[in-house]
Scaffold this active site. Sequence first.
Site, PDB file in Angstrom:
ATOM      1  N   HIS A   6       0.834  -1.198   0.000  1.00 15.78           N
ATOM      2  CA  HIS A   6       0.000   0.000   0.000  1.00 15.78           C
ATOM      3  C   HIS A   6       0.872   1.253   0.000  1.00 15.78           C
ATOM      4  CE1 HIS A   6      -2.679  -2.984   2.166  1.00 15.78           C
ATOM      5  NE2 HIS A   6      -3.480  -2.592   1.203  1.00 15.78           N
ATOM      6  N   LYS A  18      -0.874  -6.891  -7.745  1.00 14.78           N
ATOM      7  CA  LYS A  18      -1.155  -8.160  -7.070  1.00 14.78           C
ATOM      8  C   LYS A  18      -2.614  -8.555  -7.285  1.00 14.78           C
ATOM      9  CE  LYS A  18      -1.504  -8.546  -2.546  1.00 14.78           C
ATOM     10  NZ  LYS A  18      -2.821  -9.226  -2.309  1.00 14.78           N
ATOM     11  N   ASP A  19      -3.507  -7.568  -7.258  1.00 16.76           N
ATOM     12  CA  ASP A  19      -4.915  -7.809  -7.567  1.00 16.76           C
ATOM     13  C   ASP A  19      -5.137  -7.505  -9.053  1.00 16.76           C
ATOM     14  OD1 ASP A  19      -6.041  -8.333  -4.792  1.00 16.76           O
ATOM     15  OD2 ASP A  19      -5.051  -6.409  -4.499  1.00 16.76           O
TER      16      ASP A  19
END
Length: 281
Positions: A37, A149-150
Amino acid sequence: MVILKKIDEVRAQVKEWKKQGLTVGLVPTMGYLHEGHQSLIKKSVEQNDRTVVSVFVNPIQFGPNEDLESYPRDLEADAKLCESTGADIIFNPEPEEMYADGFVSFINMTGLPNALCGLTRPIHFKGVCTVVGKLFNIVTPDRAYFGQKDAQQLAIIMRMVKDLNFDIEIVGCPIIREADGLAKSSRNIYLTPEERKAAVVLSKAVKLGQDMIADGERDAAKIVGEMKKLISAEPLATIDYVEMVNMDTMQSIEKAEGHVLCAMAVKFGKARLIDNFIAEL
């Protein structure tokens, strides 16, 4: 940096910034922030005058047997990370602020969600698109930041922005990994020490697939088969899926060519972890 709980407060601040001609970046998160993040926040701070980080565990993207109640939360730690990285606002609404009584309006999509994670999490992307659409309308950012990652989520958000004419640039950012290769994830906290060691098999499978492509292999079934074989050899790993698809359509492919996504979801105990790689061939 300030923490705001109300939609009207965020809108008022963003309007003031825009009156001053300032650009605004948005980093949507569910909190329990880590270095992955943080990399998104850093990119936003680099590219915009002001940055808003949303911290909201979105109830409508969780299925009935998923980890909504147990999803890790630590707003105090999140605030320290955001402030040290240069964010200006954390938007941390309560569910009833985002979804008032009688809420019945959703953003749904055909095609892209009907593969990979969408097969075992059928309501997930409907919830993701709805909350992200609401955040776009609340914050009206110039740019919004999502992690690779997503990867399926990133593809879906990019398509939603195109289809619904959101005047927002979507910026995809690379996967951030631990020293041993495990992709950073808030759900890594669920892993026991033994499962944590075993989970490194995901990044090993990623490297195996990348190496096979680098060596000239283009048979998608063969690449996926070897990756599955590697993961299956780990006793603590239970494969949800390992698939190679077209990144733009999420449709399965027979040959690794064009814009390729090779993605996986694997369970270790109660943790369901995802990883992937993208190739342009």
